[in-house]
Design a protein around this motif. Sequence first.
Motif, mmCIF file in Angstrom:
data_model
loop_
_atom_site.group_PDB
_atom_site.id
_atom_site.type_symbol
_atom_site.label_atom_id
_atom_site.label_comp_id
_atom_site.label_asym_id
_atom_site.label_seq_id
_atom_site.Cartn_x
_atom_site.Cartn_y
_atom_site.Cartn_z
ATOM 1 N N ILE A 2 0.873 -1.176 0.000
ATOM 2 C CA ILE A 2 0.000 0.000 0.000
ATOM 3 C C ILE A 2 0.908 1.224 0.000
ATOM 4 O O ILE A 2 1.782 1.357 0.859
ATOM 5 C CB ILE A 2 -0.911 0.008 1.241
ATOM 6 N N ARG A 3 0.707 2.097 -0.972
ATOM 7 C CA ARG A 3 1.524 3.302 -1.078
ATOM 8 C C ARG A 3 0.774 4.487 -0.479
ATOM 9 O O ARG A 3 -0.396 4.710 -0.785
ATOM 10 C CB ARG A 3 1.877 3.563 -2.533
ATOM 11 N N VAL A 4 1.496 5.263 0.343
ATOM 12 C CA VAL A 4 0.921 6.433 1.000
ATOM 13 C C VAL A 4 1.707 7.654 0.573
ATOM 14 O O VAL A 4 2.940 7.628 0.560
ATOM 15 C CB VAL A 4 1.008 6.301 2.542
ATOM 16 N N GLY A 5 1.020 8.730 0.226
ATOM 17 C CA GLY A 5 1.717 9.954 -0.125
ATOM 18 C C GLY A 5 0.763 11.035 -0.568
ATOM 19 O O GLY A 5 -0.404 10.768 -0.854
ATOM 20 N N THR A 25 2.978 -4.648 3.269
ATOM 21 C CA THR A 25 3.962 -3.579 3.352
ATOM 22 C C THR A 25 3.268 -2.259 3.065
ATOM 23 O O THR A 25 2.489 -2.160 2.120
ATOM 24 C CB THR A 25 5.102 -3.794 2.335
ATOM 25 N N ILE A 26 3.558 -1.257 3.890
ATOM 26 C CA ILE A 26 3.098 0.103 3.634
ATOM 27 C C ILE A 26 4.327 0.924 3.285
ATOM 28 O O ILE A 26 5.263 1.027 4.077
ATOM 29 C CB ILE A 26 2.378 0.697 4.860
ATOM 30 N N LEU A 27 4.330 1.490 2.088
ATOM 31 C CA LEU A 27 5.423 2.330 1.619
ATOM 32 C C LEU A 27 4.973 3.779 1.725
ATOM 33 O O LEU A 27 4.018 4.197 1.064
ATOM 34 C CB LEU A 27 5.784 1.988 0.170
ATOM 35 N N VAL A 28 5.656 4.553 2.558
ATOM 36 C CA VAL A 28 5.285 5.945 2.807
ATOM 37 C C VAL A 28 6.222 6.849 2.010
ATOM 38 O O VAL A 28 7.432 6.836 2.222
ATOM 39 C CB VAL A 28 5.353 6.279 4.318
ATOM 40 N N VAL A 45 5.003 -4.292 7.543
ATOM 41 C CA VAL A 45 6.262 -3.616 7.277
ATOM 42 C C VAL A 45 5.917 -2.183 6.903
ATOM 43 O O VAL A 45 5.178 -1.949 5.942
ATOM 44 C CB VAL A 45 7.040 -4.312 6.139
ATOM 45 N N LEU A 46 6.419 -1.217 7.675
ATOM 46 C CA LEU A 46 6.169 0.202 7.444
ATOM 47 C C LEU A 46 7.497 0.834 7.040
ATOM 48 O O LEU A 46 8.408 0.960 7.862
ATOM 49 C CB LEU A 46 5.619 0.834 8.731
ATOM 50 N N ILE A 47 7.615 1.207 5.761
ATOM 51 C CA ILE A 47 8.882 1.691 5.218
ATOM 52 C C ILE A 47 8.717 3.096 4.660
ATOM 53 O O ILE A 47 7.789 3.361 3.884
ATOM 54 C CB ILE A 47 9.403 0.764 4.096
ATOM 55 N N GLY A 48 9.633 3.979 5.036
ATOM 56 C CA GLY A 48 9.652 5.327 4.492
ATOM 57 C C GLY A 48 10.559 5.417 3.288
ATOM 58 O O GLY A 48 11.613 4.789 3.240
ATOM 59 N N PRO A 52 10.148 10.239 5.070
ATOM 60 C CA PRO A 52 8.935 11.010 5.344
ATOM 61 C C PRO A 52 8.881 11.379 6.823
ATOM 62 O O PRO A 52 9.353 10.634 7.679
ATOM 63 C CB PRO A 52 7.804 10.053 4.964
ATOM 64 N N ILE A 53 8.296 12.537 7.105
ATOM 65 C CA ILE A 53 8.281 13.091 8.459
ATOM 66 C C ILE A 53 6.946 12.818 9.133
ATOM 67 O O ILE A 53 5.893 13.170 8.602
ATOM 68 C CB ILE A 53 8.551 14.605 8.407
#
Length: 186
Positions: A2-5, A25-28, A45-48, A52-53
């Motif tokens: 899942i992509r977040v942005g 996996t969450i890609l931030v 899995v939470l990956i920046g 990302p802040i």
Amino acid sequence: TIRVGPSESVTQIKQAITMAQSGDTILVRAGIYREGNIILQKSIVLIGEGYPILDGENEYETLTVHTQNAVIKGLKFINTGTGSIEDKAAIKILDSNNLRILNNQFENAFFGIYLANSSRSWIENNQLQANAEAEHQIGNGIHLWKCEYNTINNNTIKGHRDGIYFELVTNSLITNNFSEANLRYG
């Protein structure tokens, strides 16, 4: 994944965590996320990407973790709230096991990484920076209470009350950390 942005269909980390299933996996993406306290209770899995802040806006704990087998990597945590009664932290880990907290950055956090009653986790390659002037203004960089079988390796901690603090901690490996300019004990 899942992509977040800001330009993604999912714009908030909380929304992505709600959507995620264990093992996802969450890609931030790079950006500033002001979401209050984010609660993680799933094995994800939470990956920046591009650090990302996660901004606590000088009011909130930024991430509270209560799960097993999760990874938190490549994020930047700033401006947590303060409070000696609540022990607010950038990442607070409660009753959790088998976590990986890797390659994160922390600025202006009351407590940086706080583990309580947690085991078999790996805290590595994190950079923690605060600017405390008095002990009552700040917590510890990495704080463990009632924990066992944890590895704390290659972290840099500056400007906190204690760099790394242990209470009721057993069978853990602490290696290659750099702690300086903290109010007590380097």
